[in-house]
Design a protein around this motif. Structure first.
Motif, PDB file in Angstrom:
ATOM      1  N   TRP A  17      41.096  16.029  94.711  1.00  8.49           N
ATOM      2  CA  TRP A  17      39.981  15.517  93.903  1.00  8.49           C
ATOM      3  C   TRP A  17      39.676  16.332  92.420  1.00  8.49           C
ATOM      4  N   ARG A  18      39.935  17.645  92.906  1.00  4.35           N
ATOM      5  CA  ARG A  18      39.613  18.796  91.689  1.00  4.35           C
ATOM      6  C   ARG A  18      40.790  18.098  90.790  1.00  4.35           C
ATOM      7  N   GLN A  19      41.893  18.008  91.155  1.00  5.22           N
ATOM      8  CA  GLN A  19      42.993  17.732  90.143  1.00  5.22           C
ATOM      9  C   GLN A  19      42.781  16.611  89.374  1.00  5.22           C
ATOM     10  N   VAL A  20      42.254  15.486  90.186  1.00  5.40           N
ATOM     11  CA  VAL A  20      42.171  13.993  89.549  1.00  5.40           C
ATOM     12  C   VAL A  20      41.062  14.255  88.531  1.00  5.40           C
ATOM     13  N   LEU A  21      39.806  14.871  88.890  1.00  4.35           N
ATOM     14  CA  LEU A  21      38.864  15.064  88.000  1.00  4.35           C
ATOM     15  C   LEU A  21      39.098  15.924  86.797  1.00  4.35           C
ATOM     16  N   ARG A  22      39.953  16.868  87.138  1.00  2.00           N
ATOM     17  CA  ARG A  22      40.297  17.765  85.926  1.00  2.00           C
ATOM     18  C   ARG A  22      41.133  17.133  84.917  1.00  2.00           C
ATOM     19  N   GLU A  23      42.161  16.203  85.466  1.00  3.30           N
ATOM     20  CA  GLU A  23      43.221  15.737  84.556  1.00  3.30           C
ATOM     21  C   GLU A  23      42.806  14.258  83.933  1.00  3.30           C
ATOM     22  N   ALA A  24      42.022  13.385  84.950  1.00  2.00           N
ATOM     23  CA  ALA A  24      41.739  12.272  84.365  1.00  2.00           C
ATOM     24  C   ALA A  24      40.286  12.084  83.615  1.00  2.00           C
ATOM     25  N   ALA A  25      39.610  13.177  83.786  1.00  2.00           N
ATOM     26  CA  ALA A  25      38.254  13.437  83.103  1.00  2.00           C
ATOM     27  C   ALA A  25      37.505  12.036  83.334  1.00  2.00           C
ATOM     28  N   PRO A  26      37.256  11.384  84.518  1.00  2.00           N
ATOM     29  CA  PRO A  26      36.408  10.163  84.563  1.00  2.00           C
ATOM     30  C   PRO A  26      34.977  10.438  84.353  1.00  2.00           C
ATOM     31  N   ARG A  27      34.197   9.378  83.864  1.00  2.00           N
ATOM     32  CA  ARG A  27      32.799   9.533  83.514  1.00  2.00           C
ATOM     33  C   ARG A  27      32.019   9.473  84.615  1.00  2.00           C
ATOM     34  N   LEU A  28      32.492   8.920  85.720  1.00  2.00           N
ATOM     35  CA  LEU A  28      31.715   8.654  87.154  1.00  2.00           C
ATOM     36  C   LEU A  28      32.817   8.866  88.117  1.00  2.00           C
ATOM     37  N   ALA A  29      32.395   9.289  89.388  1.00  2.00           N
ATOM     38  CA  ALA A  29      32.991   9.405  90.493  1.00  2.00           C
ATOM     39  C   ALA A  29      31.997   8.667  91.614  1.00  2.00           C
ATOM     40  N   TYR A  30      32.587   7.754  92.386  1.00  2.00           N
ATOM     41  CA  TYR A  30      31.865   7.139  93.417  1.00  2.00           C
ATOM     42  C   TYR A  30      32.673   7.647  94.588  1.00  2.00           C
ATOM     43  N   VAL A  31      31.674   7.978  95.612  1.00  2.00           N
ATOM     44  CA  VAL A  31      31.996   8.419  97.015  1.00  2.00           C
ATOM     45  C   VAL A  31      30.959   7.925  98.168  1.00  2.00           C
ATOM     46  N   VAL A  32      31.416   7.982  99.235  1.00  2.00           N
ATOM     47  CA  VAL A  32      30.606   7.556 100.577  1.00  2.00           C
ATOM     48  C   VAL A  32      30.999   8.606 101.266  1.00  2.00           C
ATOM     49  N   ALA A  33      30.055   9.566 101.529  1.00  2.00           N
ATOM     50  CA  ALA A  33      30.273  10.865 102.306  1.00  2.00           C
ATOM     51  C   ALA A  33      29.667  10.659 103.565  1.00  2.00           C
ATOM     52  N   ASP A  34      28.874   9.861 103.834  1.00  2.00           N
ATOM     53  CA  ASP A  34      28.229   9.551 105.047  1.00  2.00           C
ATOM     54  C   ASP A  34      28.853   8.428 105.789  1.00  2.00           C
ATOM     55  N   PHE A  35      29.722   8.413 106.711  1.00  2.00           N
ATOM     56  CA  PHE A  35      30.346   7.442 107.390  1.00  2.00           C
ATOM     57  C   PHE A  35      30.889   6.384 106.645  1.00  2.00           C
ATOM     58  N   HIS A  36      32.054   6.817 105.871  1.00  2.00           N
ATOM     59  CA  HIS A  36      32.717   6.169 104.833  1.00  2.00           C
ATOM     60  C   HIS A  36      32.904   4.867 105.146  1.00  2.00           C
ATOM     61  N   ASN A  37      32.875   3.842 104.088  1.00  2.00           N
ATOM     62  CA  ASN A  37      33.415   2.413 104.225  1.00  2.00           C
ATOM     63  C   ASN A  37      34.745   2.362 103.464  1.00  2.00           C
ATOM     64  N   PRO A  38      35.626   2.018 104.138  1.00  2.00           N
ATOM     65  CA  PRO A  38      35.727   1.539 105.571  1.00  2.00           C
ATOM     66  C   PRO A  38      36.542   2.503 106.474  1.00  2.00           C
ATOM     67  N   THR A  39      36.654   3.987 106.348  1.00  2.00           N
ATOM     68  CA  THR A  39      37.245   4.608 107.439  1.00  2.00           C
ATOM     69  C   THR A  39      36.270   5.163 108.609  1.00  2.00           C
ATOM     70  N   GLY A  40      35.132   5.441 108.032  1.00  2.00           N
ATOM     71  CA  GLY A  40      34.073   6.019 109.010  1.00  2.00           C
ATOM     72  C   GLY A  40      34.235   7.330 108.781  1.00  2.00           C
ATOM     73  N   ALA A  41      34.963   8.231 108.077  1.00  2.00           N
ATOM     74  CA  ALA A  41      34.781   9.652 108.010  1.00  2.00           C
ATOM     75  C   ALA A  41      33.335  10.259 107.362  1.00  2.00           C
ATOM     76  N   LEU A  42      33.277  11.341 107.767  1.00  2.00           N
ATOM     77  CA  LEU A  42      31.864  11.911 107.585  1.00  2.00           C
ATOM     78  C   LEU A  42      32.458  13.404 106.794  1.00  2.00           C
ATOM     79  N   ALA A  43      32.028  13.586 105.825  1.00  2.03           N
ATOM     80  CA  ALA A  43      32.308  14.744 105.078  1.00  2.03           C
ATOM     81  C   ALA A  43      31.726  15.995 105.616  1.00  2.03           C
ATOM     82  N   ASP A  44      32.315  16.992 105.819  1.00  2.00           N
ATOM     83  CA  ASP A  44      31.392  18.337 106.046  1.00  2.00           C
ATOM     84  C   ASP A  44      30.692  18.973 104.921  1.00  2.00           C
ATOM     85  N   GLU A  45      29.938  20.018 104.996  1.00  3.05           N
ATOM     86  CA  GLU A  45      29.135  20.338 104.107  1.00  3.05           C
ATOM     87  C   GLU A  45      30.223  21.244 103.094  1.00  3.05           C
TER      88      GLU A  45
END
Length: 502
Positions: free
Chosen positions: A246-274
């Motif tokens: 993520w750090r590499q992509v944000l640094r190199e691509a410099a996107p205006r926005l980033a979209y994430v589903v940190a709580d029970f990700h759709n579709p994988t169901g992953a849960l980001a830790d703190e």
């Protein structure tokens, strides 16, 4: 101008290739040439989404050194991938991953079935459950009782009903995130919220970083706004987010926005830790990227050992200044998809800009539905309704997992702790072909490429926790029948599925 939107280092690609388990060769089978094995390995990584589409690959010499093979082997593998449509190159710009022409992203699978088809087709496309009664009826009745004073006004509340904005702000404050009503805008569902955010921050041609895979409908919404999607591959299984990537992509691509589903990700169901949440906010802040966090699944923990006290701190909790994170919530997943009430939590100046822009969009959200959600929040019905929703989803999840393991033992997945979806590697079969065959065996299932950028995840399907009991068992039987059709290459002549009543 280069056509790639991210870069894959030689060491990183070598690690991914080395992580692939080699399938044992059958009796009398010959091992493929080294270049062919390398090409097949890269192609599989692209189809699985572990290497994003439009990612620049390392130079031939760099990858050869990282893999301890000859440069000739890498050159031949790259040439094979180019001939198959999985690699594009331009002198001076390098080579980047692609998918073959003529492989459109499947358009079917997420749209709800028409009512007349529900008796013969099991719908695993739409990740939504029936309304949790009696709470829907009670909420509407409560809203009707509160309606008369509002009926004497113009009914136009671009930022949302003041009472509901205050109630949502109080709920964030109770979660440890001090929030004022001025930081809340009520929207027509989470889709309406993200559409407004994209139009405000990311004009046509702007880059938006997205998880790969990600929620299909949001990806399509962003495409239609004219955004350029920059995929960031998820880690294997439920470990979720690769912060270095993520750090590499944000640094190199410099996107205006980033979209994430940190709580029970759709579709994988992953849960980001703190730690992942903290590092993601830090990376976005450093890159000047606005981080849009989708919290629509945050209350749908399903495991018995989980509860509100066990959930990680909200992502916006790591952005005390409020300059980096915009949070989106909704009643549609946790309560009912027919309750089209969503909201945005952001800095007051962002909310004012969103409200001002709304005058040229949908003007506002229906008052009666806002009153219904406000009744649920204020009268205590929300917690009881969501408890019912969790029990339904948990029972359905366990039934579906059991049925799939029995009928399709070669399919691979990890059981998430919450959310509404199971992300399944379909035993080496094409997800698109499974979706097509499922239409003939009487089960609708969305294929993996719907959740990727430009055709990735061909070997996956998404299965939602929307059916249970005997219906889940029948769904698995029909999926197994679809898998046999794909394996044998059979076409036509399939017996129509019988009408099934739960």
């Amino acid at each position: 101008m280069a056509q790639w939107t991210s870069a894959m280092g030689a060491a990183q690609l070598a690690r991914l290739l080395n992580s692939q388990q080699e399938r044992p060769a059958g009796p009398g089978a010959r091992r493929p040439p080294a270049y062919r094995a390398l090409a097949d390995g890269i192609r599989l990584l692209v189809l699985e989404g572990r290497v994003p589409v439009a990612a620049r690959l390392p130079a031939e010499r760099e990858l050869a050194l990282a893999l301890s093979v000859s440069r000739t082997t890498v050159a031949a593998a790259y040439e094979a991938l180019r001939s198959e449509g999985f690699l594009e190159s331009r002198r001076g710009a390098g080579s980047w991953t692609a998918v073959p022409a003529g492989n459109p992203i499947p358009a079917r699978g997420l749209e709800p079935l028409p009512p007349e088809a529900l008796g013969s087709v099991i719908d695993l496309g739409c990740a939504s459950l029936p309304a949790p009664e009696p709470w829907l009826t009670r909420a509407v009745q409560g809203a009707l009782e509160e309606l008369p004073p509002y009926a004497h006004t113009h009914g136009d509340y671009p930022a949302g009903l003041p009472a509901l904005r205050e109630m949502i702000a109080e709920r964030y404050t109770a979660r440890g995130i001090p929030t004022m009503p001025e930081q809340i805008m009520v929207t027509t569902g989470a889709m309406g919220a993200i559409d407004a955010i994209c139009h405000l921050f990311a004009g046509r041609g702007e880059r938006i970083a997205v998880e790969s895979p990600s929620y299909a409908n949001i990806l399509q919404l962003m495409r239609e706004t004219g955004a350029r999607l920059v995929p960031v591959a998820m880690a294997e299984g439920l470990s979720g987010w690769d912060m270095d990537r993520w750090r590499q992509v944000l640094r190199e691509a410099a996107p205006r926005l980033a979209y994430v589903v940190a709580d029970f990700h759709n579709p994988t169901g992953a849960l980001a830790d703190e730690d992942q949440r903290r590092r993601l906010v830090d990376a976005a802040r450093s890159a000047g990227t606005v981080l849009v966090v989708d919290e629509t699944m945050t209350e749908l923990w399903l495991d018995e050992g989980l509860g509100v006290a066990d959930m990680p701190r909200p992502v916006c909790g790591f952005d005390p200044a409020g300059s980096t994170v915009i949070t989106v919530g909704s009643a549609s997943k946790a309560f009912w998809a027919g309750m089209r009430i969503g909201w945005v939590r952001a800095a007051p100046d962002v909310i004012r800009s969103l409200v001002a822009a709304r005058a040229y969009a949908d003007l506002g959200t229906p008052v009666l539905e806002q009153l219904a959600v406000n009744w649920l929040f204020s009268a205590g019905g929300w917690e009881q309704a969501v408890d019912l929703r969790r029990a339904q989803a948990r029972e359905n999840r366990d039934a579906l997992v059991s049925a799939i393991r029995r009928e399709l033992p070669t399919w691979e997945f990890e059981v998430p702790q919450g959310g509404l979806t199971l992300w399944v590697r379909a035993g080496g079969l094409s997800g698109s072909r499974l979706a097509e065959a499922g239409e003939r065996t009487g089960v609708r299932v969305p294929s993996g490429p719907r959740f990727g950028v430009d055709g990735a995840f061909e070997g996956y399907v998404r299965l939602p926790f929307t059916v249970g009991g005997a219906v889940a068992e029948e769904a698995a039987v029909r999926l197994a029948a679809a898998a046999r059709l794909v394996e044998t290459g059979a076409t036509g002549g399939v017996e129509a599925p019988r009408t099934f009543v739960a």
